[in-house]
Scaffold this motif. Structure first.
Motif, short mmCIF file in Angstrom:
data_model
loop_
_atom_site.label_atom_id
_atom_site.label_comp_id
_atom_site.label_asym_id
_atom_site.label_seq_id
_atom_site.Cartn_x
_atom_site.Cartn_y
_atom_site.Cartn_z
N PHE A 194 35.42 37.62 48.86
CA PHE A 194 34.08 37.02 48.74
C PHE A 194 33.77 36.68 47.29
O PHE A 194 33.04 35.72 47.01
N GLU A 195 34.36 37.44 46.35
CA GLU A 195 34.13 37.08 44.94
C GLU A 195 34.71 35.70 44.65
O GLU A 195 34.07 34.87 44.01
N GLU A 196 35.94 35.47 45.11
CA GLU A 196 36.59 34.19 44.79
C GLU A 196 36.06 33.03 45.64
O GLU A 196 36.00 31.91 45.18
N GLU A 221 25.62 45.54 47.60
CA GLU A 221 26.98 45.62 48.17
C GLU A 221 28.04 45.55 47.07
O GLU A 221 29.02 46.28 47.10
N LEU A 222 27.83 44.64 46.13
CA LEU A 222 28.77 44.48 45.02
C LEU A 222 28.88 45.80 44.25
O LEU A 222 29.97 46.29 43.96
N ARG A 223 27.72 46.37 43.95
CA ARG A 223 27.69 47.62 43.18
C ARG A 223 28.30 48.78 43.95
O ARG A 223 29.02 49.60 43.38
N LEU A 226 31.09 34.23 45.29
CA LEU A 226 30.34 34.77 44.14
C LEU A 226 30.70 34.08 42.82
O LEU A 226 29.82 33.60 42.10
N TYR A 227 31.99 34.04 42.49
CA TYR A 227 32.38 33.46 41.20
C TYR A 227 32.03 31.97 41.10
O TYR A 227 31.47 31.55 40.09
N PRO A 228 32.35 31.17 42.15
CA PRO A 228 31.96 29.75 42.05
C PRO A 228 30.45 29.56 41.90
O PRO A 228 30.01 28.66 41.20
N PRO A 247 38.70 42.27 51.18
CA PRO A 247 37.42 41.58 51.42
C PRO A 247 36.59 41.41 50.15
O PRO A 247 35.90 40.39 49.98
N HIS A 248 36.68 42.38 49.23
CA HIS A 248 35.89 42.31 47.99
C HIS A 248 36.33 41.12 47.12
O HIS A 248 35.52 40.28 46.73
N PHE A 249 37.64 41.05 46.84
CA PHE A 249 38.14 39.94 46.03
C PHE A 249 37.90 38.60 46.73
O PHE A 249 37.64 37.59 46.10
N PRO A 263 39.59 48.05 34.50
CA PRO A 263 38.68 47.09 33.85
C PRO A 263 37.95 46.18 34.84
O PRO A 263 36.85 45.72 34.55
N HIS A 264 38.56 45.96 36.03
CA HIS A 264 37.87 45.06 36.97
C HIS A 264 36.50 45.57 37.41
O HIS A 264 35.50 44.88 37.20
N PRO A 265 36.43 46.78 38.02
CA PRO A 265 35.08 47.22 38.41
C PRO A 265 34.13 47.34 37.22
O PRO A 265 32.94 47.05 37.36
N GLU A 301 34.03 45.45 34.44
CA GLU A 301 33.54 44.12 34.02
C GLU A 301 32.79 43.41 35.13
O GLU A 301 31.78 42.74 34.88
N CYS A 302 33.30 43.51 36.34
CA CYS A 302 32.72 42.76 37.45
C CYS A 302 31.32 43.28 37.76
O CYS A 302 30.45 42.52 38.18
N GLU A 303 31.11 44.55 37.54
CA GLU A 303 29.79 45.15 37.73
C GLU A 303 28.73 44.41 36.89
O GLU A 303 27.60 44.24 37.32
N ASP A 339 30.60 48.62 46.30
CA ASP A 339 32.06 48.43 46.31
C ASP A 339 32.65 48.90 44.98
O ASP A 339 33.65 49.61 44.96
N HIS A 340 32.04 48.49 43.87
CA HIS A 340 32.59 48.87 42.56
C HIS A 340 32.56 50.38 42.35
O HIS A 340 33.48 50.95 41.78
N LYS A 341 31.50 51.00 42.83
CA LYS A 341 31.39 52.46 42.69
C LYS A 341 32.51 53.14 43.48
O LYS A 341 33.17 54.05 42.97
FE LIG Z 1 34.31 42.93 41.85
#
Ligand SMILES: [Fe+2]
Length: 165
Positions: free
Chosen positions: A54-56, A10-12, A59-61, A50-52, A116-118, A120-122, A14-16
């Motif tokens: 769930f990341e915050e 799902e993460l990938r 995912l990130y924590p 929704p992407h940011f 840069p976000h997609p 790096e986040c990838e 979204d980034h794509k």
């Molecule tokens: Fe992301």
């Protein structure tokens, strides 16, 4: 109940999608097509909320134990930059027409503050095979929850997001 989501996939995906929208946005800006640019920005706002979120929220924590506090803060600041950039782009496109100077400025903002976000986040997906089944399940639930609530990026940034820009 749906089959459980695969957070890495799902993460990938979204980034794509974000990468494709951003490249299309640069193209529409180059053509001075304010209407199409705004349409793409709205798609990014819908996907990015929704992407940011769930990341915050999850995912990130969860990944912080690998990369530490400093990089965690850097990731939140990278989100701040995207939010600020989205506001600026919306403000200019909201006028309905764009000048040559604005085209240059907006493309530069997209390239330096958003793309840069997609990219790096990838790379964070690289760490996700170190997570336990429970952690992966919690991230999957968080993705589902944030998608179901479906709050667009700029609205989320002003309301639900704890860190304000
Ligand atoms: Fe992301």
């Amino acid at each position: 109940m749906n089959e459980e989501l695969d957070p890495i996939r799902e993460l990938r995906e979204d980034h794509k999608k974000v990468k494709d929208y951003l490249l299309e946005l640069i193209d529409a800006l180059n053509k001075k097509d304010a209407q199409r640019s705004l349409e793409i920005l709205i798609l990014l706002d819908k996907l990015g909320g929704p992407h940011f979120r769930f990341e915050e929220e999850t995912l990130y924590p969860t990944l912080k134990k690998f990369f530490g506090e400093e990089y965690y803060r850097y990731l939140l600041k990278a989100h701040d930059k995207v939010i600020t950039a989205a506001k600026k782009i919306a403000e200019v496109l909201g006028k309905g027409a764009i000048t040559e100077d604005e085209v240059r400025m907006l493309i530069s903002i997209v390239r330096s503050e958003v793309l840069p976000h997609p990219i790096e986040c990838e790379g964070l997906a690289l760490l996700m095979d170190r997570l336990s089944k429970e952690e992966i399940r919690a991230i999957a639930k968080s993705i589902e929850r944030s998608r179901n609530e479906n709050v667009p990026l700029l609205e989320w940034a002003e309301t639900i997001r704890v860190k304000k820009v």
